[in-house]
Every structure is written in structure tokens, then in C-alpha cells.
Design a protein around this motif. Structure first.
Motif: not given
Length: 111
Positions: A79-81, A43-48
Motif C-alpha cells: 500500500d502507498v501513500e 512494518g509489513a502491513d504499513e503503507p509505504t
């Protein structure tokens, strides 16, 4: 459904040159998308989520990990993890998590 690596890179607006420079500066030998980030289902709001493997002997402090995530977030526009490869393969006893991560991994950079 798994996405092609090229399609995922395109979606992240990440150039190979920027990615290579980032990885070389941080002593990263391999960077892979994992989990839903490696599919078209993210999803667009999920971190990569990225699985990161460092050169032999390189250990990163927490402050380094935070800086790496921030920088990669700027490059990708998301956002990144980051997940350290060793935390999955060497330090985790959870074989279900390990298999899920390693099976979903799509390499986007390898030295």
C-alpha cells in the motif's frame, strides 16, 4: 534506524527503470521515502509513504493522486501513500511536521 536507499528499494522490489518510467509519465521530478518507510522499522502491513515533487506548474487532481498511488502500489507490492512536497513546504503551517518529513526523506528518484 535509517535504512540505505538501496536496501529500501530492494525491500520494495522496485526497479530503477520502472521507477523512472513512472516518474516521467506523472511529471515527477523527485520521489523520496519518508517517515518509517525510510527506515528499517516499517512494518509489513504499513503503507509505504512517499514525498513527491512535481515539475514546476504541474498540479494534480485528486483522481490523479489516487491513480498514482494505485500504480505505485502495484509496482512496490505494498500500500502507498503519496504526500505532495508543496503541501509540506508551502501549504502547511506545522513546522514540526514539516521538519520531521523533510529530515526523514530519502530520495529514490530525482530527474
Amino acid at each position: 534506524m535509517r535504512a540505505s536507499v538501496g536496501h529500501v528499494k530492494e525491500r520494495l522490489e522496485l526497479s530503477q527503470d520502472e521507477l523512472a518510467e513512472y516518474c516521467q509519465r506523472w511529471s515527477v521530478t523527485e520521489l523520496s521515502l519518508i517517515g518509517s518507510s525510510a527506515s528499517d522499522d516499517v512494518g509489513a502491513d504499513e503503507p509505504t509513504e512517499f514525498l513527491v515533487r512535481f515539475e514546476a506548474g504541474v498540479m494534480r487532481r485528486y483522481a490523479d493522486a489516487v491513480a498514482m498511488e494505485r500504480e505505485l502500489a502495484e509496482l512496490t507490492g505494498r500500500d502507498v501513500e503519496l504526500v505532495d512536497y508543496r503541501s509540506v513546504t508551502d501549504w502547511s503551517d506545522n513546522y514540526i511536521r514539516r521538519e520531521a518529513i523533510l529530515e526523514s526523506a530519502q530520495t529514490v528518484y530525482a530527474a
